[in-house]
Write a protein that holds these residues in place. Structure first.
Motif, PDB file in Angstrom:
ATOM      1  N   MET A 157      -0.422 -19.587  26.555  1.00 36.56           N
ATOM      2  CA  MET A 157      -1.951 -19.659  25.841  1.00 36.56           C
ATOM      3  C   MET A 157      -1.724 -18.023  25.531  1.00 36.56           C
ATOM      4  O   MET A 157      -2.562 -17.847  24.428  1.00 36.56           O
ATOM      5  N   VAL A 158      -1.690 -17.154  26.280  1.00 39.92           N
ATOM      6  CA  VAL A 158      -1.770 -15.782  25.963  1.00 39.92           C
ATOM      7  C   VAL A 158      -0.882 -15.429  24.980  1.00 39.92           C
ATOM      8  O   VAL A 158      -1.105 -14.309  23.711  1.00 39.92           O
ATOM      9  N   ALA A 159       0.195 -15.854  24.775  1.00 34.24           N
ATOM     10  CA  ALA A 159       1.299 -15.702  23.944  1.00 34.24           C
ATOM     11  C   ALA A 159       0.736 -16.237  22.599  1.00 34.24           C
ATOM     12  O   ALA A 159       0.866 -15.383  21.360  1.00 34.24           O
ATOM     13  N   VAL A 160       0.171 -17.256  22.483  1.00 34.34           N
ATOM     14  CA  VAL A 160      -0.123 -17.727  21.262  1.00 34.34           C
ATOM     15  C   VAL A 160      -1.266 -16.930  20.822  1.00 34.34           C
ATOM     16  O   VAL A 160      -1.477 -16.580  19.489  1.00 34.34           O
ATOM     17  N   PHE A 164      -1.664 -14.070  17.325  1.00 36.36           N
ATOM     18  CA  PHE A 164      -2.635 -14.276  16.310  1.00 36.36           C
ATOM     19  C   PHE A 164      -3.428 -12.913  16.189  1.00 36.36           C
ATOM     20  O   PHE A 164      -3.742 -12.438  15.100  1.00 36.36           O
ATOM     21  N   ALA A 165      -3.780 -12.357  17.553  1.00 31.31           N
ATOM     22  CA  ALA A 165      -4.231 -11.213  17.419  1.00 31.31           C
ATOM     23  C   ALA A 165      -3.223  -9.833  16.912  1.00 31.31           C
ATOM     24  O   ALA A 165      -4.014  -9.192  15.867  1.00 31.31           O
ATOM     25  N   LEU A 166      -2.267  -9.951  16.937  1.00 32.50           N
ATOM     26  CA  LEU A 166      -1.368  -8.877  16.403  1.00 32.50           C
ATOM     27  C   LEU A 166      -1.221  -9.121  14.805  1.00 32.50           C
ATOM     28  O   LEU A 166      -1.305  -8.170  14.283  1.00 32.50           O
ATOM     29  N   VAL A 167      -1.334 -10.344  14.324  1.00 37.33           N
ATOM     30  CA  VAL A 167      -1.115 -10.474  12.841  1.00 37.33           C
ATOM     31  C   VAL A 167      -2.168 -10.690  12.188  1.00 37.33           C
ATOM     32  O   VAL A 167      -2.311 -10.483  10.701  1.00 37.33           O
ATOM     33  N   GLY A 168      -3.337 -11.145  12.753  1.00 43.73           N
ATOM     34  CA  GLY A 168      -4.696 -11.250  12.115  1.00 43.73           C
ATOM     35  C   GLY A 168      -5.853 -11.092  12.964  1.00 43.73           C
ATOM     36  O   GLY A 168      -6.621 -12.119  13.089  1.00 43.73           O
ATOM     37  N   PHE A 169      -6.007 -10.037  13.545  1.00 37.61           N
ATOM     38  CA  PHE A 169      -6.888  -9.589  14.589  1.00 37.61           C
ATOM     39  C   PHE A 169      -8.353  -9.982  14.037  1.00 37.61           C
ATOM     40  O   PHE A 169      -9.311 -10.375  14.555  1.00 37.61           O
ATOM     41  N   ASP A 170      -8.587  -9.449  12.585  1.00 32.90           N
ATOM     42  CA  ASP A 170      -9.758  -9.696  11.882  1.00 32.90           C
ATOM     43  C   ASP A 170     -10.345 -11.167  11.623  1.00 32.90           C
ATOM     44  O   ASP A 170     -11.463 -11.267  11.856  1.00 32.90           O
ATOM     45  N   SER A 171      -9.153 -12.029  11.626  1.00 31.32           N
ATOM     46  CA  SER A 171      -9.581 -13.547  11.318  1.00 31.32           C
ATOM     47  C   SER A 171      -9.994 -13.902  12.787  1.00 31.32           C
ATOM     48  O   SER A 171     -10.818 -14.637  12.745  1.00 31.32           O
ATOM     49  N   LEU A 172      -9.125 -13.721  13.669  1.00 33.93           N
ATOM     50  CA  LEU A 172      -9.518 -14.094  15.206  1.00 33.93           C
ATOM     51  C   LEU A 172     -11.024 -13.501  15.762  1.00 33.93           C
ATOM     52  O   LEU A 172     -11.518 -14.397  16.312  1.00 33.93           O
ATOM     53  N   THR A 208      -8.963  -6.587  23.823  1.00 33.48           N
ATOM     54  CA  THR A 208      -8.398  -7.966  23.849  1.00 33.48           C
ATOM     55  C   THR A 208      -6.872  -7.633  24.607  1.00 33.48           C
ATOM     56  O   THR A 208      -6.338  -8.570  25.216  1.00 33.48           O
ATOM     57  N   ILE A 209      -6.146  -6.726  24.033  1.00 32.34           N
ATOM     58  CA  ILE A 209      -4.698  -6.379  24.430  1.00 32.34           C
ATOM     59  C   ILE A 209      -4.792  -6.152  26.100  1.00 32.34           C
ATOM     60  O   ILE A 209      -3.908  -6.586  26.866  1.00 32.34           O
ATOM     61  N   ARG A 210      -5.901  -5.431  26.406  1.00 35.39           N
ATOM     62  CA  ARG A 210      -5.884  -5.088  28.011  1.00 35.39           C
ATOM     63  C   ARG A 210      -6.353  -6.287  28.495  1.00 35.39           C
ATOM     64  O   ARG A 210      -5.649  -6.716  29.665  1.00 35.39           O
ATOM     65  N   VAL A 211      -7.109  -7.429  28.296  1.00 31.13           N
ATOM     66  CA  VAL A 211      -7.551  -8.642  28.806  1.00 31.13           C
ATOM     67  C   VAL A 211      -6.040  -9.252  28.798  1.00 31.13           C
ATOM     68  O   VAL A 211      -5.633  -9.974  29.892  1.00 31.13           O
TER      69      VAL A 211
END
Length: 244
Positions: A157-160, A164-172, A208-211
């Protein structure tokens, strides 16, 4: 010899197994979020990294105090949020009415996360206590499998989400707000609203990266311990069969 302990019907046992596996990511993610929300270091590093004192006109010491007041607000029943601090040398209330109402929504979300984590933890503890009462040491075997599966599910779940956070954090980030809130109070002005001045989007990316990182560490540790126990038991059984 009969022990007199009741047997759990197979359907209930399978349902409990599924719920325990699902409870693992719920607890690990909730605990990681709760830790981040209440960690003064996360606020301090974010304020320093994004030069918030420069953009807000609030000194670093006062920023730390404001951060502490926000954490206290999340963990208390006090309403409404009222934070007074000197900005550009003028004592003022930092957050306007729209921000205050939004923070009430955020507080409800944080409290909900607390509850999810607490319920997941208590459920797992209850299952463990009940399982050891019914099965004694034999319960360690299924519990280890559930821990392994729960840890692996969490990592997946975290990987998915992390991808998304790495490639499109704005949208997420936008999707998160649309799902989490039923109003548009979160749509603030970064030029005038102190919630966005103090906590820019980069701050939330770092949080988010920290969590994600703390969740991964917890899940990896659980999976490693559970998998290690399973390997140990299988190896011991194999050695015992070879000896026979």
């Amino acid at each position: 010899m009969k022990t007199g302990r009741p047997k759990v019907p197979p359907l209930i046992a399978r349902s409990i197994a599924v719920l325990v596996v699902l409870a693992v990511p719920l607890f690990l993610i909730s605990a990681s979020v709760a830790w981040a929300v209440n960690d003064p270091g996360l606020y301090r590093r974010g304020f320093e990294k994004y030069n918030i004192s420069v953009y807000s006109g609030i000194t670093n010491d006062d920023l730390q105090r404001v951060g502490a007041e926000l954490r206290q607000y999340f963990n208390s029943s006090a309403e409404p949020l009222r934070v007074v601090a000197p900005a550009y040398g003028e004592e003022r209330e930092l957050f306007n009415e729209r921000e205050v109402h939004h923070m009430r929504d955020v507080k409800g979300l944080v409290r909900g996360i607390y509850w999810v984590g607490a319920i997941a933890f208590l459920f797992m503890v209850g299952v463990k206590v009940g399982g050891y009462y019914l099965c004694r040491r034999d319960f360690a075997w299924p519990m280890a499998h559930w821990g392994l599966y729960g840890g692996l599910l969490t990592l997946g779940m975290v990987a998915v989400v992390g991808l998304f956070a790495l490639v499109g954090f704005d949208s997420l980030f936008l999707l998160f707000h649309r799902i989490s809130f039923t109003n548009d109070l979160w749509q603030l002005d970064p030029r005038t609203d102190y919630l966005l001045i103090m906590f820019p989007q980069g701050f939330w990316f770092d949080a988010t990266i920290r969590v994600a990182a703390t969740t991964v560490l917890g899940a990896a540790a659980l999976a490693a311990l559970s998998g290690g126990y399973i390997f140990y038991v299988k190896r011991r059984i194999g050695l015992s069969e070879e000896a026979d």
